[in-house]
Design a protein around this motif. Structure first.
Motif, PDB file in Angstrom:
ATOM      1  N   HIS A  29      -0.340 -68.651  17.575  1.00 43.85           N
ATOM      2  CA  HIS A  29       0.409 -67.784  16.640  1.00 43.85           C
ATOM      3  C   HIS A  29       0.876 -68.632  15.413  1.00 43.85           C
ATOM      4  N   VAL A  30       1.158 -67.927  14.729  1.00 46.69           N
ATOM      5  CA  VAL A  30       1.796 -68.600  13.296  1.00 46.69           C
ATOM      6  C   VAL A  30       3.181 -68.037  12.886  1.00 46.69           C
ATOM      7  N   ALA A  31       4.258 -68.947  12.771  1.00 51.64           N
ATOM      8  CA  ALA A  31       5.469 -68.564  12.510  1.00 51.64           C
ATOM      9  C   ALA A  31       5.975 -68.899  11.366  1.00 51.64           C
ATOM     10  N   ARG A  32       6.930 -67.819  10.678  1.00 45.37           N
ATOM     11  CA  ARG A  32       7.740 -68.418   9.311  1.00 45.37           C
ATOM     12  C   ARG A  32       8.998 -68.109   9.529  1.00 45.37           C
ATOM     13  N   ALA A  33       9.943 -68.688   8.926  1.00 43.78           N
ATOM     14  CA  ALA A  33      11.339 -68.124   9.036  1.00 43.78           C
ATOM     15  C   ALA A  33      11.766 -67.680   7.625  1.00 43.78           C
ATOM     16  N   ARG A  34      12.524 -66.768   7.552  1.00 44.01           N
ATOM     17  CA  ARG A  34      13.181 -65.981   6.270  1.00 44.01           C
ATOM     18  C   ARG A  34      14.669 -66.568   6.359  1.00 44.01           C
ATOM     19  N   PHE A  35      15.100 -67.034   5.176  1.00 46.71           N
ATOM     20  CA  PHE A  35      16.370 -67.418   5.262  1.00 46.71           C
ATOM     21  C   PHE A  35      17.232 -66.511   4.438  1.00 46.71           C
ATOM     22  N   PRO A  36      18.698 -66.534   4.676  1.00 42.06           N
ATOM     23  CA  PRO A  36      19.423 -65.295   4.315  1.00 42.06           C
ATOM     24  C   PRO A  36      19.152 -65.225   2.565  1.00 42.06           C
ATOM     25  N   ASP A  37      18.874 -66.309   2.003  1.00 37.49           N
ATOM     26  CA  ASP A  37      18.735 -66.316   0.593  1.00 37.49           C
ATOM     27  C   ASP A  37      17.508 -65.669   0.189  1.00 37.49           C
ATOM     28  N   GLY A  38      16.413 -65.295   1.055  1.00 41.69           N
ATOM     29  CA  GLY A  38      15.284 -64.571   0.615  1.00 41.69           C
ATOM     30  C   GLY A  38      14.120 -65.795   0.758  1.00 41.69           C
ATOM     31  N   SER A  39      14.404 -66.960   0.810  1.00 44.18           N
ATOM     32  CA  SER A  39      13.493 -68.043   0.758  1.00 44.18           C
ATOM     33  C   SER A  39      12.677 -68.075   2.308  1.00 44.18           C
ATOM     34  N   PHE A  40      11.535 -68.590   2.162  1.00 37.31           N
ATOM     35  CA  PHE A  40      10.590 -68.805   3.252  1.00 37.31           C
ATOM     36  C   PHE A  40      10.367 -70.011   3.546  1.00 37.31           C
ATOM     37  N   THR A  41       9.948 -70.357   4.891  1.00 37.59           N
ATOM     38  CA  THR A  41       9.375 -72.063   5.249  1.00 37.59           C
ATOM     39  C   THR A  41       7.992 -71.758   5.222  1.00 37.59           C
ATOM     40  N   ARG A  42       7.444 -72.867   5.246  1.00 36.77           N
ATOM     41  CA  ARG A  42       5.778 -72.805   5.452  1.00 36.77           C
ATOM     42  C   ARG A  42       5.445 -72.223   6.686  1.00 36.77           C
ATOM     43  N   PRO A  43       4.238 -71.739   6.766  1.00 37.71           N
ATOM     44  CA  PRO A  43       3.514 -71.531   8.101  1.00 37.71           C
ATOM     45  C   PRO A  43       3.619 -72.592   9.257  1.00 37.71           C
ATOM     46  N   LEU A  44       3.846 -72.200  10.464  1.00 33.14           N
ATOM     47  CA  LEU A  44       4.136 -72.928  11.427  1.00 33.14           C
ATOM     48  C   LEU A  44       3.030 -72.611  12.572  1.00 33.14           C
ATOM     49  N   PRO A  45       2.023 -73.489  12.796  1.00 32.94           N
ATOM     50  CA  PRO A  45       1.140 -72.953  13.980  1.00 32.94           C
ATOM     51  C   PRO A  45       1.848 -73.040  15.222  1.00 32.94           C
ATOM     52  N   VAL A  46       1.660 -72.308  16.095  1.00 35.01           N
ATOM     53  CA  VAL A  46       2.267 -72.127  17.383  1.00 35.01           C
ATOM     54  C   VAL A  46       1.163 -71.978  18.635  1.00 35.01           C
ATOM     55  N   ASP A 113       2.141 -59.393  -2.890  1.00 34.54           N
ATOM     56  CA  ASP A 113       1.420 -60.162  -3.955  1.00 34.54           C
ATOM     57  C   ASP A 113       0.512 -59.462  -4.779  1.00 34.54           C
ATOM     58  N   ASN A 114       0.508 -58.218  -4.574  1.00 34.90           N
ATOM     59  CA  ASN A 114      -0.381 -57.178  -5.520  1.00 34.90           C
ATOM     60  C   ASN A 114      -1.773 -57.547  -5.124  1.00 34.90           C
ATOM     61  N   SER A 115      -2.217 -58.058  -3.939  1.00 28.90           N
ATOM     62  CA  SER A 115      -3.407 -58.405  -3.133  1.00 28.90           C
ATOM     63  C   SER A 115      -3.692 -58.022  -1.950  1.00 28.90           C
ATOM     64  N   PRO A 116      -4.807 -57.410  -1.665  1.00 29.51           N
ATOM     65  CA  PRO A 116      -5.338 -56.956  -0.102  1.00 29.51           C
ATOM     66  C   PRO A 116      -5.620 -58.309   0.823  1.00 29.51           C
ATOM     67  N   GLY A 117      -5.578 -59.419   0.162  1.00 29.99           N
ATOM     68  CA  GLY A 117      -5.831 -60.610   0.874  1.00 29.99           C
ATOM     69  C   GLY A 117      -4.974 -60.717   2.287  1.00 29.99           C
ATOM     70  N   LYS A 118      -5.752 -61.192   3.148  1.00 32.22           N
ATOM     71  CA  LYS A 118      -4.992 -61.506   4.408  1.00 32.22           C
ATOM     72  C   LYS A 118      -5.131 -63.025   5.135  1.00 32.22           C
ATOM     73  N   THR A 119      -3.838 -63.582   5.340  1.00 30.36           N
ATOM     74  CA  THR A 119      -3.927 -64.762   6.162  1.00 30.36           C
ATOM     75  C   THR A 119      -2.978 -64.893   7.164  1.00 30.36           C
ATOM     76  N   ASP A 120      -2.990 -65.672   8.178  1.00 29.88           N
ATOM     77  CA  ASP A 120      -1.936 -65.499   9.316  1.00 29.88           C
ATOM     78  C   ASP A 120      -0.603 -65.927   8.731  1.00 29.88           C
ATOM     79  N   GLY A 121      -0.541 -66.824   7.712  1.00 25.82           N
ATOM     80  CA  GLY A 121       0.634 -67.107   7.260  1.00 25.82           C
ATOM     81  C   GLY A 121       1.508 -65.993   6.202  1.00 25.82           C
ATOM     82  N   LYS A 122       0.489 -65.298   5.680  1.00 23.91           N
ATOM     83  CA  LYS A 122       1.089 -64.131   4.910  1.00 23.91           C
ATOM     84  C   LYS A 122       1.356 -62.988   5.851  1.00 23.91           C
TER      85      LYS A 122
END
Length: 418
Positions: A29-46, A113-122
């Motif tokens: 799996h791939v996890a990312r956290a969203r902080f209350p200010d709207g910022s995100f962490t880097r992708p974390l492989p699980v 991001d105005n792009s149809p690209g797909k990644t697990d982190g996205k």
């Protein structure tokens, strides 16, 4: 309890809530956290093992401390069955786990991001963002006896599909070997028809045995009622058959193999239904559902297994949404579209409710008058059956909520009963 109100979902996200999005995969799996200010962490492989899950837990604790968040919500994309292990593991450690529709993730890709690209982190980022906006699905993880009922219902459904395949093969074999057989024994799925085909699969077998000999042989299996007049007719039809003669021995072998498989499937399905009944006896909600005409062991097992118990929902509307029976329309300006059901819920639950509705759509059934009124007003019969399914859900929820058995009479308030 589980609800479906968008406002309630949004207000559940407090200013100090950490939201974790998980893009689900088979092995990682791939996890990312969203902080209350709207910022995100880097992708974390699980990695999908205990060490990977513990690593995710440790990171969530670190993220929570870093942002000084008092609450944590985890959103999972429901991909196949691969999300369930992590969902149970997280729930067991006190996390609130939400489900995000994969279709919503797909539709949101270009908005990010105005792009149809797909990644697990996205995708993980999108999942966290959707949860933060309240665009998630509340659901109940079946536990204990409810989890058993759900698995039993799924197993039975698979075996029923397999049985249908073998029945189709049986019809094909009979059409080649003995096409006249179906004119005498119209339902090849019955036990008497299948025993006759096993012992006398070809017209020659029928012609070479007397009526009395065939009756004795079939009745030896016990519990089979057979009219000898049918055997007389069968011998008449066998005298002028158009069945194939080429490859007959292989066809007979295939026919008997199919019949043996059907016998085994019937036995396995019967064992599953016995286990269903045993599990239902452990759930008090089942007695209220079983009091409704048309709700039997299988229906009750599917309803309780798919929902995880009706008492865990705040309203019947939440159950309708889970079943995909909630209504929507597409309207714009002067155009007003027709209303349809969403079909976004659990298909097995929706199917069994439809079957129960079919039972009540027959004259003399308790809810037939409701169905007839809808049809008389001009509603197409399929839509009337859907409306009847929705009414049944509301009745089921009310019975379980109030601890009542089904009755055609409307229950009186307690003050009037006294």
């Amino acid at each position: 309890m589980v609800g479906d109100n968008l406002t309630e979902k949004r207000t559940a996200i407090k200013p100090d809530t950490l939201v974790v999005g998980v893009d689900v995969g088979k092995s990682t799996h791939v996890a990312r956290a969203r902080f209350p200010d709207g910022s995100f962490t880097r992708p974390l492989p699980v990695v999908t093992d205990v060490d990977g899950f513990r690593n995710l837990h440790e990171h969530i604790v670190q993220w929570q401390q870093q942002a000084e968040c008092a609450d944590v919500m985890v959103g999972l994309e429901s991909t196949g069955v691969y999300w369930e292990n992590l969902a149970f593991w997280l729930e067991g450690r006190g996390y609130r786990v939400m489900q995000v529709n994969p279709l919503h993730v797909h539709q949101s890709k270009e908005m990010l991001d105005n792009s149809p690209g797909k990644t697990d982190g996205k995708d993980a980022l999108l999942i966290a963002d959707l949860v933060a906006q309240g665009k998630y699905l509340s659901f109940v993880m079946p536990r204990g006896v409810f989890a058993d009922l759900r698995q039993l219902a799924a197993l039975r459904a698979r075996l029923v599909v397999e049985r249908t395949t073998y029945l189709s093969r049986l019809h094909l074999m009979v059409s080649l070997l003995f096409p006249e057989f179906g004119g005498v024994f119209r339902d090849l799925a019955t036990r008497v028809a299948r025993r006759m085909l096993y012992y006398f699969p070809t017209p020659e077998d029928v012609r070479n045995h007397t009526v009395a000999a065939m009756a004795r042989r079939v009745r030896k299996d016990g519990g089979i009622r057979l009219r000898e007049s049918k055997l007389v007719l069968l011998r008449e039809r066998a005298a002028a058959t158009v069945g194939v003669s080429e490859g007959k021995s292989a066809l007979v072998m295939t026919l008997r193999d199919t019949l043996t498989a059907l016998d085994g499937l019937d036995q396995r399905i019967g064992q599953i239904e016995v286990r269903m009944a045993e599990n239902l006896a452990r759930v008090d909600e089942s007695r209220y559902l079983l009091s409704i005409d048309g709700v039997g062991t299988v229906s009750a097992a599917v309803i309780l297994g798919e929902t995880g118990g009706l008492r865990r929902y705040v309203s019947a509307e939440a159950i309708l949404k889970l079943a995909g029976l909630n209504l929507f329309e597409v309207s714009s300006g002067m155009h007003k579209g027709a209303r349809h059901i969403s079909r976004r819920g659990r298909p097995r639950l929706r199917q069994i409710l439809y079957f129960v509705a079919l039972h009540h759509a027959r004259p003399g059934m308790p809810l037939y008058s409701y169905y007839a009124r809808l049809v008389d007003r001009g509603m197409p019969k399929p839509k009337a059956l859907v409306a009847l399914s929705c009414r049944l859900v509301r009745i089921m929820y009310a019975l379980v909520r109030d601890g009542r058995y089904f009755s055609v009479q409307t229950p009186q308030p307690v003050s009037q009963v006294a």
